[in-house]
Design a protein around this motif. Sequence first.
Motif, PDB file in Angstrom:
ATOM      1  N   VAL A 142       0.828  -1.214   0.000  1.00  0.00           N
ATOM      2  CA  VAL A 142       0.000   0.000   0.000  1.00  0.00           C
ATOM      3  C   VAL A 142       0.861   1.262   0.000  1.00  0.00           C
ATOM      4  CG1 VAL A 142      -1.706   1.345   1.310  1.00  0.00           C
ATOM      5  CG2 VAL A 142      -2.001  -1.128   1.064  1.00  0.00           C
ATOM      6  N   GLU A 145       1.974   2.523  -3.386  1.00  0.00           N
ATOM      7  CA  GLU A 145       0.797   3.022  -4.109  1.00  0.00           C
ATOM      8  C   GLU A 145       0.455   4.450  -3.676  1.00  0.00           C
ATOM      9  OE1 GLU A 145      -2.400   3.041  -6.671  1.00  0.00           O
ATOM     10  OE2 GLU A 145      -1.029   1.356  -6.463  1.00  0.00           O
ATOM     11  N   THR A 306      -2.479  -1.838  -9.379  1.00  0.00           N
ATOM     12  CA  THR A 306      -3.688  -1.067  -9.650  1.00  0.00           C
ATOM     13  C   THR A 306      -4.583  -1.116  -8.401  1.00  0.00           C
ATOM     14  OG1 THR A 306      -4.906  -2.973 -10.507  1.00  0.00           O
ATOM     15  CG2 THR A 306      -3.603  -1.707 -12.096  1.00  0.00           C
ATOM     16  N   LEU A 307      -5.540  -0.197  -8.327  1.00  0.00           N
ATOM     17  CA  LEU A 307      -6.430  -0.132  -7.160  1.00  0.00           C
ATOM     18  C   LEU A 307      -7.247  -1.425  -6.962  1.00  0.00           C
ATOM     19  CD1 LEU A 307      -6.889   1.964  -4.946  1.00  0.00           C
ATOM     20  CD2 LEU A 307      -8.882   2.778  -6.225  1.00  0.00           C
ATOM     21  N   ILE A 311      -6.899  -3.559  -3.469  1.00  0.00           N
ATOM     22  CA  ILE A 311      -8.059  -3.760  -2.586  1.00  0.00           C
ATOM     23  C   ILE A 311      -8.377  -5.252  -2.455  1.00  0.00           C
ATOM     24  CG2 ILE A 311     -10.555  -3.394  -2.367  1.00  0.00           C
ATOM     25  CD1 ILE A 311     -10.072  -0.575  -3.576  1.00  0.00           C
TER      26      ILE A 311
END
Length: 351
Positions: A142, A145, A306-307, A311
């Motif tokens: 994380v 990111e 990527t998100l 997640i």
Amino acid sequence: MVNRLFLIIALIGVPLSVLGSIFHWPSVIMFIVYCLTIIALAGFMGRATESLAIVAGPRIGGLLNATFGNAVELIISIFALKEGLVGVVLASLTGSVLGNLLLVAGLSFFVGGLKFKRQEFNIYDARHNSGLLMFAIIVAFVIPEVFSMGMPETKTLSLSIGISVILIVLYLAALLFKLVTHRGVYQHKTDVVEEHEEPEWSKKKALIILLLATIAVAYVSENLVHTFEAVGEQFGWSELFIGVIIVAIVGNAAEHASAIIMAYKNKMNIAVEIAVGSTLQIAMFVAPLLVLISLLFNDKMPLVFTLPELISMVTAVLLTISITNDGDTNWFEGATLLAAYVIMGIGFYLL
């Protein structure tokens, strides 16, 4: 029956792979041949590491299964990086995390739970692994990111390299902790071996088969990577879906089979060590190693997902921790993990 089938597929698949690459047979057909061949070869790698695991014990056995299972994916990923397919590599790393935590653990808990009402494993190892999962996925993945949003590419890559080195050092420290300095300190009643089991192959034979299978997998994997673009266009699969679902399942076939077999035999310590230990190895060793290896190629790979990938991985970690932290499992908990995997698979397919 399954072992004989794998032998037939491997004996047919390896020569076909060589002929197909020489004569440039259609990509879609060769994609199927390569995938089936890798799965068959992975089956032999799984049997060889299982034989070595019986001699070495559950922790080292689980580590061996995870390591050689991940070796297939590492090989595929290196060839993909060489071809500049950074997105596929990052997606396959995501797929490995989701596949191990949700698919492998889910199938293991489900299959084992159908035979045994309740299965126990080492609660201390489960809690130790929970902390490492939180660190590896939620902190180490994380952070790049978040910080990369306000950084140029060069600084993002520098951040990724720094985090990669820290991850590898901590992973090696975790192995030292578990296998050397604190070996046997956190014993659990399920660690006691109930019966003496003879390995299928001798140590020497298992190592030779492991070496030959790994070499064959390396060759087939290189050819498999060249088919991704054509297959994606043919079936309408995105780069993300190929990486998250296809490459991850093919690359981790050996440990998928091993973990489920171990759970069916009620050897839950090894099953959990394969599923969770493999995830930790992917996140803390394979992913950072690929970041460093990518420096040798034209297209560098920052540790930025990527998100949807991020997640999904965080969700999988939190769900796995909540289910495994009590050192006890059943078929319904396995079904819950599998349901989560299917939901994410549908999402990545439609993305």
